[in-house]
Design an enzyme around this catalytic site. Structure first.
Site, PDB file in Angstrom:
ATOM      1  N   THR A 131      -6.958 -11.788  25.010  1.00 43.29           N
ATOM      2  CA  THR A 131      -7.963 -11.039  24.258  1.00 43.29           C
ATOM      3  C   THR A 131      -7.890  -9.552  24.587  1.00 43.29           C
ATOM      4  O   THR A 131      -8.076  -8.703  23.715  1.00 43.29           O
ATOM      5  CB  THR A 131      -9.376 -11.565  24.570  1.00 43.29           C
ATOM      6  OG1 THR A 131      -9.408 -12.981  24.347  1.00 43.29           O
ATOM      7  CG2 THR A 131     -10.429 -10.893  23.705  1.00 43.29           C
ATOM      8  N   TYR A 217      -3.950 -21.469  33.473  1.00 41.29           N
ATOM      9  CA  TYR A 217      -4.369 -21.400  32.077  1.00 41.29           C
ATOM     10  C   TYR A 217      -3.510 -22.348  31.239  1.00 41.29           C
ATOM     11  O   TYR A 217      -2.288 -22.162  31.142  1.00 41.29           O
ATOM     12  CB  TYR A 217      -4.214 -19.950  31.604  1.00 41.29           C
ATOM     13  CG  TYR A 217      -4.682 -19.632  30.201  1.00 41.29           C
ATOM     14  CD1 TYR A 217      -5.506 -20.475  29.477  1.00 41.29           C
ATOM     15  CD2 TYR A 217      -4.293 -18.425  29.595  1.00 41.29           C
ATOM     16  CE1 TYR A 217      -5.926 -20.155  28.211  1.00 41.29           C
ATOM     17  CE2 TYR A 217      -4.714 -18.089  28.328  1.00 41.29           C
ATOM     18  CZ  TYR A 217      -5.523 -18.949  27.631  1.00 41.29           C
ATOM     19  OH  TYR A 217      -5.936 -18.610  26.368  1.00 41.29           O
ATOM     20  N   LYS A 245      -8.358 -23.059  33.390  1.00 36.55           N
ATOM     21  CA  LYS A 245      -8.910 -22.692  32.090  1.00 36.55           C
ATOM     22  C   LYS A 245      -8.249 -23.621  31.087  1.00 36.55           C
ATOM     23  O   LYS A 245      -7.047 -23.509  30.831  1.00 36.55           O
ATOM     24  CB  LYS A 245      -8.635 -21.232  31.744  1.00 36.55           C
ATOM     25  CG  LYS A 245      -9.153 -20.848  30.350  1.00 36.55           C
ATOM     26  CD  LYS A 245      -8.754 -19.431  29.953  1.00 36.55           C
ATOM     27  CE  LYS A 245      -9.230 -19.131  28.531  1.00 36.55           C
ATOM     28  NZ  LYS A 245      -8.784 -17.785  28.065  1.00 36.55           N
ATOM     29  N   ILE A 283     -14.524 -19.336  29.880  1.00 40.16           N
ATOM     30  CA  ILE A 283     -13.906 -18.015  29.780  1.00 40.16           C
ATOM     31  C   ILE A 283     -13.938 -17.689  28.298  1.00 40.16           C
ATOM     32  O   ILE A 283     -13.231 -18.295  27.497  1.00 40.16           O
ATOM     33  CB  ILE A 283     -12.490 -18.004  30.363  1.00 40.16           C
ATOM     34  CG1 ILE A 283     -12.575 -18.247  31.874  1.00 40.16           C
ATOM     35  CG2 ILE A 283     -11.789 -16.680  30.072  1.00 40.16           C
ATOM     36  CD1 ILE A 283     -11.234 -18.361  32.573  1.00 40.16           C
TER      37      ILE A 283
END
Length: 386
Positions: A131, A217, A245, A283
């Site tokens: 992001t 992740y 995540k 998250i």
């Protein structure tokens, strides 16, 4: 939409760029760090969430990179304290990185975004994640940003730096540098594009987690390789393994929770249900725009009506690959300049109008930014060199 072409002539050598890429270090230049610590009021909720306070680190050296003041820390954060802070963080924002028309990071606006995150109760931030467009940054630029956030906001936010890579050597170097600059933990990803075997993924992640606390992740939609529990549970023995995540859904998260593995959902639309069912955090991308509402979803198990009311807006935030929509809407609300680093381009006018209609249903005080404009295509600037 304006495209800003590269102004750099092909016949210039690399040396011609060096003054812009790295300004000489100011050696042994110390400066006073404000010692005031913002003791954010402890939140008491159904889940017992609490704010975090970390003493501001002392700075021994200062230099300037990419327009950002970078500090080297005399005393690195205690690994154990970082572990405790990260594990308590329920809501972490994958924070957007704003840019200036010259292609540099708009650090003043970045700081304002983080102040709003703190004001609305966010526990931590992912610096330069997908992001935050870390993949569009030079390594020195990414590390400069991590150092800036850790030094200026580390007493009020958990700082997770996106230092993972599909290149093990680069990931190791960036992760070591990130910890030297004060981050609490690293976000680590499996090798994407140039995929490897499960044995290779395991070795890659073990080496990176040996450098310090890390969140692994798993996002198969971006990497093309789903890391299943049979693989990731082998990482539990790694000292640096903080948790996962996970973007594969709440069933997968529930499986990990049974094994005692900390999880953060990577899906805003499923975060509330995951929190209630498994106690997982999130998250979040949506918390860039509505941090106080995402905070409530993490703290209030009775907030099912709020969760339902946000689903259309959350889905709109992913109507194109992230971070296109969040970049666009934060320009529409007036908090960032409408500047995009290619290959990202803004949503089209029809998509922007739909987003504005959805925002009108959200309390104005809960939205980051006071402006509400569809904007004209001509207001957006695209950078092809940065």
């Amino acid at each position: 939409i304006h495209r800003v072409p590269s102004k750099i002539s092909k016949d210039l050598s690399l040396m011609a760029f060096l003054p812009n890429l790295c300004i000489p270090t100011v050696s042994n230049k110390s400066f006073e760090v404000e010692k005031k610590c913002d003791l954010t009021k402890e939140r008491k909720s159904f889940y017992g969430g609490a704010a975090f306070v970390k003493p501001q680190p002392q700075v021994t050296d200062c230099r300037f990179e990419h327009g950002i003041t970078v500090s080297l820390l005399a005393e690195k954060p205690s690994r154990q304290k970082s572990v405790e802070r990260v594990k308590k963080a329920l809501l972490m924002t994958a924070v957007k990185t704003p840019f200036l028309s010259n292609g540099e990071i708009d650090i003043d606006t970045y700081d304002k975004l983080l102040e709003r995150q703190i004001q609305d109760g966010v526990d931590g931030v992912i610096v330069a994640g997908t992001t935050g467009e870390g993949h569009l940054m030079a390594e020195s630029e990414l590390l400069s940003l991590i150092g800036h956030v850790a030094t200026k906001f580390g007493d009020r936010l958990v700082v997770v730096g996106n230092t993972g890579s599909n290149n093990t050597s680069k990931g190791l170097k960036a992760t070591k540098e990130g910890f030297a600059r004060g981050m609490d933990a690293a976000l680590q990803i499996n090798p994407y594009y140039g995929k490897t075997s499960e044995a290779g993924v395991l070795r890659h992640l073990q080496l990176l987690l040996d450098q310090g606390p890390g969140i692994v992740y798993n996002v198969a939609g971006r990497t093309g390789q789903d890391m299943k529990p049979s693989l990731l549970l082998k990482l539990k023995a790694s000292e640096g393994f903080m948790g996962i995540k996970e973007c594969s859904g709440n069933d997968r998260i529930a499986e990990y929770k049974k094994e005692g593995v900390q999880c953060w959902s990577g899906n805003d639309d499923q975060a509330f249900e995951g929190r209630v069912a498994s106690g997982s955090g999130v998250i979040s991308v949506a918390s860039n725009l509505v941090p106080s509402l995402m905070r409530r979803l993490m703290d209030d198990p009775t907030a099912s009506d709020l969760n339902a009311s946000l689903q259309d807006l959350i889905n709109w935030l992913f109507c194109e690959p992230n971070p296109i929509a969040i970049d666009t809407v934060l320009a529409m609300t007036g908090v960032v300049k409408p500047i995009f680093r290619l290959p990202y381009v803004p949503l089209n006018a029809q998509q922007r109008q739909k987003g504005l209609d959805l925002l009108s249903k959200v309390p104005a005080s809960a939205v980051v930014g006071t402006q509400r404009r569809v904007m004209d295509d001509s207001e957006f600037v695209l950078l092809d060199h940065y």
